[in-house]
Write an enzyme that holds these catalytic residues in place. Structure first.
Site, PDB file in Angstrom:
ATOM      1  N   ASP A   1      14.805  22.801  45.610  1.00 58.54           N
ATOM      2  CA  ASP A   1      14.463  21.646  44.765  1.00 58.54           C
ATOM      3  C   ASP A   1      15.661  21.138  43.961  1.00 58.54           C
ATOM      4  OD1 ASP A   1      11.251  21.395  44.875  1.00 58.54           O
ATOM      5  OD2 ASP A   1      11.838  23.506  44.979  1.00 58.54           O
TER       6      ASP A   1
ATOM      7  N   ASP B   1      13.351  19.638  49.347  1.00 63.26           N
ATOM      8  CA  ASP B   1      13.614  18.649  48.294  1.00 63.26           C
ATOM      9  C   ASP B   1      15.087  18.630  47.895  1.00 63.26           C
ATOM     10  OD1 ASP B   1      11.050  17.742  48.282  1.00 63.26           O
ATOM     11  OD2 ASP B   1      10.460  18.628  46.374  1.00 63.26           O
TER      12      ASP B   1
ATOM     13  N   HIS C   1       9.243  24.148  46.037  1.00 67.38           N
ATOM     14  CA  HIS C   1       8.290  23.158  45.530  1.00 67.38           C
ATOM     15  C   HIS C   1       7.884  23.417  44.085  1.00 67.38           C
ATOM     16  CE1 HIS C   1       5.405  19.934  45.541  1.00 67.38           C
ATOM     17  NE2 HIS C   1       4.420  20.747  45.271  1.00 67.38           N
TER      18      HIS C   1
ATOM     19  N   HIS D   1       8.622  24.248  40.380  1.00 64.70           N
ATOM     20  CA  HIS D   1       9.868  24.018  39.644  1.00 64.70           C
ATOM     21  C   HIS D   1      10.169  25.080  38.595  1.00 64.70           C
ATOM     22  CE1 HIS D   1      10.849  19.544  40.622  1.00 64.70           C
ATOM     23  NE2 HIS D   1      10.444  20.209  41.681  1.00 64.70           N
TER      24      HIS D   1
ATOM     25  N   ASN E   1       8.507  17.887  50.220  1.00 64.21           N
ATOM     26  CA  ASN E   1       7.575  16.757  50.193  1.00 64.21           C
ATOM     27  C   ASN E   1       8.254  15.476  49.713  1.00 64.21           C
ATOM     28  OD1 ASN E   1       7.603  18.264  47.625  1.00 64.21           O
ATOM     29  ND2 ASN E   1       6.232  16.658  46.906  1.00 64.21           N
ATOM     30  N   HIS E   2       9.388  15.576  49.016  1.00 60.39           N
ATOM     31  CA  HIS E   2      10.104  14.381  48.571  1.00 60.39           C
ATOM     32  C   HIS E   2      10.975  13.794  49.678  1.00 60.39           C
ATOM     33  CE1 HIS E   2       9.514  13.940  44.109  1.00 60.39           C
ATOM     34  NE2 HIS E   2       8.930  15.107  44.326  1.00 60.39           N
TER      35      HIS E   2
ATOM     36  N   HIS F   1       7.755  25.483  51.515  1.00 56.85           N
ATOM     37  CA  HIS F   1       7.767  24.462  50.457  1.00 56.85           C
ATOM     38  C   HIS F   1       6.350  23.919  50.295  1.00 56.85           C
ATOM     39  CE1 HIS F   1      10.091  21.520  47.975  1.00 56.85           C
ATOM     40  NE2 HIS F   1       8.982  20.803  48.153  1.00 56.85           N
TER      41      HIS F   1
ATOM     42  N   HIS G   1      16.831  18.018  44.224  1.00 55.33           N
ATOM     43  CA  HIS G   1      16.416  16.663  43.804  1.00 55.33           C
ATOM     44  C   HIS G   1      17.622  15.761  43.525  1.00 55.33           C
ATOM     45  CE1 HIS G   1      12.010  17.050  43.574  1.00 55.33           C
ATOM     46  NE2 HIS G   1      12.250  18.322  43.286  1.00 55.33           N
TER      47      HIS G   1
END
Length: 641
Positions: free
Chosen positions: A20, A60, A245, A247, A128-129, A217, A22
């Site tokens: 993650d 992610d 996934h 955080h 998923n992002h 994830h 991001h």
């Protein structure tokens, strides 16, 4: 084997683990725009410093499904800087790479490509992002994979059956089976596990000699009956599960006492919501594997922006003030000022000696003003700290605990949500709306899964026609079904529509219909040649992009051959729009947009008229975890590199 020094030899895999990242989160923010890039640079630099064999990312990598050019450019630049070079690779791959890396025309690991010079291979699943979309099923990771910078694995092409084939790695006497599964809608994956449609393949020979590492994830904490993946679903032969996934950083391996494997949850490397789970200190992991034993060293990230969160319940300060106290609002404001100042002083103390830590911290004060208190002007209050914190607009959050009232006889039941806003996802909001409203505002044509997916496409992936196209598609199918059945009376129409809807719920047919409707929405957009929204609106949206305000796909006129059949289905569609309106209002208003902007956007997709309105509150949830077969790991608080 509790000492990592004993593990550093020609038989030991050294793997840097992160999830993650991001990249691109709030990249247009003047203060926080570079946070995700700075931390990813630190992660890659740490991998190079520790001379790891490979980097494992748990999904992610990007915050947006369609990352900006700047975001992609920064990512490619850093991967090229740290992961390309002359350092030799000390492990081999024994498995069929055409199966492991099935999303590219170059189905082999990047360090074996004669045209590339890779020193640190990066293996990543999608989240998923940054999940695959479109007819080709491509995602941003596939761009990096085609360019030879990342090895994208764990992508399942089937929605009916999943076979997870491991990447078999061999270094000296150590054999490592690397399993991966990219993000799949939780409800679908839950159902597939229950129906025994998920299979994890194992090597045919010497199965007990392999160390089995699985990267996933999905939701780990329970968001609903099937909106998560229980650890008990995973195979017991696994040794370590890297869970993406979620955080919250819970990186110390914890043992599942039923399955006897360990789970590590590295958490995100940048705070994407102002929730308590994001306030825990961020880490990555340096995993050492030798034979069937492991050691996981926690490495604190130094470039992460500090985040402090505190709750204040005004009713607990009766010795200072009550709702009847003169100038009580001023006294409440003074209390909040003191609390924020305390957090800023704590942040300054922690930052001493850490030059890589950003100067301005994230501060969040959640004020419960239940019991008759009034809120004060948060914008004016935040101006006092505008030069000292990174999030002045989100500094104070007022919430009021809702008192449970008994239903008054004869009164219309009310649909409402609890008030807690952190970390809300659109699919959770759809789920919550269904649970609260299913009995009083029951929808006729669409199911929860279809509506959730359509709205997710609308808010996350630029498809503003997705909701309307799904309604249109289901309306056409329902009309044909009613005509074939010869249904005429309104009562029979309602009954038959309900049966038709329930017969497809949670089936492959439903998933195929959702996919077909979304593809139709994309095709209509391409036919129209829509351009992106103007720059001002894109700046407002920050990390959510939408298409232009071009005309929507036309809705076919109802046929007239079966009496009231068409009119009944059309009325069902209008009832559904009330539900969509509520959910879209909740999600878009959560992002801080004005009511007029909201009404304009809903009107453009045909979901609201000039006189429509909605009222709502919001709800969120937070993840949780637990504590630690002969596996060693480092449980110290912080291990400096």
């Amino acid at each position: 084997m509790t000492s990592e020094n004993n593990l550093d030899d020609e038989d030991t895999f050294k793997i840097l683990i992160a999830t993650d990242v991001h990249l691109g989160y709030l990249e247009k923010d003047a203060v926080r725009g570079n946070d995700s890039f700075n931390t990813f640079d630190e992660i890659l630099k740490c991998a190079k410093t520790n001379q790891v064999d490979l980097i494992l990312l748990g999904g992610d990598l990007f915050h947006d499904n369609k990352p900006t050019r700047r975001c992609l450019h920064n990512c490619i630049t850093m991967l090229r800087k740290y992961c390309m070079g002359d350092s030799p690779i000390h492990f081999n791959i024994l498995s069929d790479q055409t199966i492991n890396f099935n999303t590219t025309q170059f189905p082999w690991v990047n360090y074996q490509d004669e045209n590339l010079n890779i020193s640190i291979p990066v293996f990543s699943i999608h989240g998923n992002h940054d999940d695959p979309t479109g007819a080709e099923g491509l995602c941003a990771l596939d761009l990096l994979s085609a360019s030879g910078l990342v090895n994208h694995f764990g992508h399942s092409h089937s929605v009916e059956k999943i076979e997870i084939s491991p990447v078999l790695l061999h270094k000296g006497s150590t054999k490592l089976a690397l399993y991966g599964l990219g993000s799949i809608p939780d409800e679908r994956l839950y159902r597939m596990f229950v129906n025994n449609q998920v299979t994890m393949l194992r090597p045919k020979e010497d199965q007990d000699e392999w160390f089995n590492l699985f990267t996933i994830h999905q939701n780990r904490s329970k968001h609903g009956p099937t909106n998560y993946i229980p650890e008990q679903f995973l195979d017991e032969f696994l040794d370590l599960v890297v869970w993406g996934h979620e955080h919250e950083c819970l990186i110390t391996p914890t043992r599942n006492e039923q399955q006897l494997f360990y789970v590590t949850q590295p958490g995100s490397s940048v705070a994407t919501s102002l929730s308590p789970g994001e306030a825990t200190k961020k880490h990555i992991g340096l995993l050492r594997v030798k034979g069937r034993k492991m050691n996981l060293q926690k490495i604190p990230l130094k470039t992460v922006r500090q985040f402090f969160i505190q709750d204040v319940v005004l009713a607990d300060y009766q010795d200072l003030f009550t709702p009847e106290t003169p100038q009580v609002t001023k006294k409440v404001e003074n209390l909040c000022y003191a609390k924020v100042t305390e957090m800023l002083e704590e942040a300054e103390r922690e930052r001493l000696g850490c030059p890589l830590t950003p100067e301005k911290p994230l501060i969040r004060l959640r004020v419960d003003y239940s019991g008759g208190f009034e809120s004060f002007n948060t914008a004016r209050f935040s101006q006092k700290f505008v030069d000292r914190i990174a999030n002045p607009k989100d500094l104070i959050h007022f919430l009021r605990r809702r008192e449970q009232k008994e239903d008054i006889k004869g009164e219309e039941p009310q649909t409402h949500f609890s008030l807690s806003v952190e970390g809300l996802r659109v699919e959770d909001l759809v789920k919550q709306y269904f649970e609260a409203a299913e009995q009083t505002v029951q929808l006729s044509l669409l199911t929860e899964q279809g509506m959730g997916k359509a709205i997710q496409e609308f808010v996350d992936k630029d498809e503003k026609d997705a909701v309307e196209e799904l309604i249109t598609y289901q309306l056409e199918k329902t009309q044909r079904h009613l005509q074939a059945r010869g249904v005429i009376t309104e009562q029979d129409i309602d009954t038959e529509i309900q049966k038709f809807r329930d017969s497809k719920k949670n089936t492959t047919e439903e998933e195929n219909e959702i996919r077909e409707a979304i593809n139709r929405a994309k095709a209509h957009r391409l036919e129209r040649g829509d351009e992106p929204l103007d720059k001002d609106i894109l700046d407002d949206l920050a990390d959510v992009d939408m298409d232009s305000d071009g005309g929507s796909a036309p809705t076919p006129s109802p046929t007239r051959g079966r009496g009231r059949g068409s009119r009944g289905a059309g009325e069902s569609r209008e009832r559904e729009r009330l539900g969509y309106q509520m959910i879209l209002c909740c999600y878009i208003m959560k992002m801080g947009q004005s009511p007029q902007w909201l009404k304009d956007k809903l009107r453009n997709v045909g979901l609201v008229s000039s006189s429509s309105s909605s009222s709502f509150t919001k709800h969120g949830s937070q993840s949780q975890s637990q504590t630690s077969r002969g596996v060693a790991f480092d449980d110290s608080d912080d291990d400096e590199v």
